[in-house]
Design a protein around this motif. Sequence first.
Motif, PDB file in Angstrom:
ATOM      1  N   THR A  32      10.721   5.198 -32.508  1.00 55.62           N
ATOM      2  CA  THR A  32      10.815   3.809 -32.074  1.00 55.62           C
ATOM      3  C   THR A  32      11.437   3.008 -33.212  1.00 55.62           C
ATOM      4  O   THR A  32      11.111   3.219 -34.390  1.00 55.62           O
ATOM      5  N   THR A  51      11.808   1.777 -27.765  1.00 59.68           N
ATOM      6  CA  THR A  51      11.376   3.168 -27.865  1.00 59.68           C
ATOM      7  C   THR A  51      12.564   4.110 -28.034  1.00 59.68           C
ATOM      8  O   THR A  51      13.723   3.717 -27.868  1.00 59.68           O
ATOM      9  N   GLY A  55      13.625   3.298 -23.172  1.00 57.83           N
ATOM     10  CA  GLY A  55      12.948   3.051 -21.922  1.00 57.83           C
ATOM     11  C   GLY A  55      12.004   1.864 -21.929  1.00 57.83           C
ATOM     12  O   GLY A  55      11.627   1.341 -20.874  1.00 57.83           O
ATOM     13  N   SER A  56      11.619   1.440 -23.115  1.00 63.27           N
ATOM     14  CA  SER A  56      10.667   0.329 -23.211  1.00 63.27           C
ATOM     15  C   SER A  56      11.012  -0.541 -24.397  1.00 63.27           C
ATOM     16  O   SER A  56      11.412  -0.039 -25.452  1.00 63.27           O
ATOM     17  N   THR A  57      10.856  -1.831 -24.212  1.00 64.05           N
ATOM     18  CA  THR A  57      11.106  -2.773 -25.296  1.00 64.05           C
ATOM     19  C   THR A  57       9.923  -3.707 -25.438  1.00 64.05           C
ATOM     20  O   THR A  57       9.152  -3.920 -24.492  1.00 64.05           O
ATOM     21  N   TYR A  58       9.804  -4.240 -26.627  1.00 62.66           N
ATOM     22  CA  TYR A  58       8.763  -5.221 -26.931  1.00 62.66           C
ATOM     23  C   TYR A  58       9.411  -6.408 -27.630  1.00 62.66           C
ATOM     24  O   TYR A  58      10.307  -6.233 -28.459  1.00 62.66           O
ATOM     25  N   ASN A 101       4.508   0.010 -32.537  1.00 59.24           N
ATOM     26  CA  ASN A 101       5.043  -1.317 -32.835  1.00 59.24           C
ATOM     27  C   ASN A 101       4.423  -1.941 -34.075  1.00 59.24           C
ATOM     28  O   ASN A 101       4.783  -3.039 -34.458  1.00 59.24           O
TER      29      ASN A 101
END
Length: 119
Positions: A32, A51, A55-58, A101
């Motif tokens: 990540t 990631t 596929g995923s974000t923050y 994170n």
Amino acid sequence: VQLQASGGGLVQAGGSLRLSCVASGFTFDYYTICWFRQAPGKEREGVSCITSDSGSTYYAESVEGRFTISRDNAKKTASLTMNRLQPEDTGVYYCAAGFSNSVDAMNYWGKGTLVTVSS
């Protein structure tokens, strides 16, 4: 192992910047990638993460809707596009690689690039 952040600078409020992070020396697409920032006199805080497979974000609440994170595993690079910048976005921005994170869970850190937003 190296993470080199660049793209910082001085910009007026409302402007935009695009930060880049170039990685070498480790398996980039396992990790990540996160951007953190540290304002003068304040603790380092998380800004955005993506990631390994994108596929995923923050996003931190303070930047949601203004910043966009992306990565290119083939080029071992990550970017943070920052729009509608505000003076409170001022700080040194760091890219980091880890498996979560959390600032405490990052395995590798870059040296940072300074972003200054004038009012």
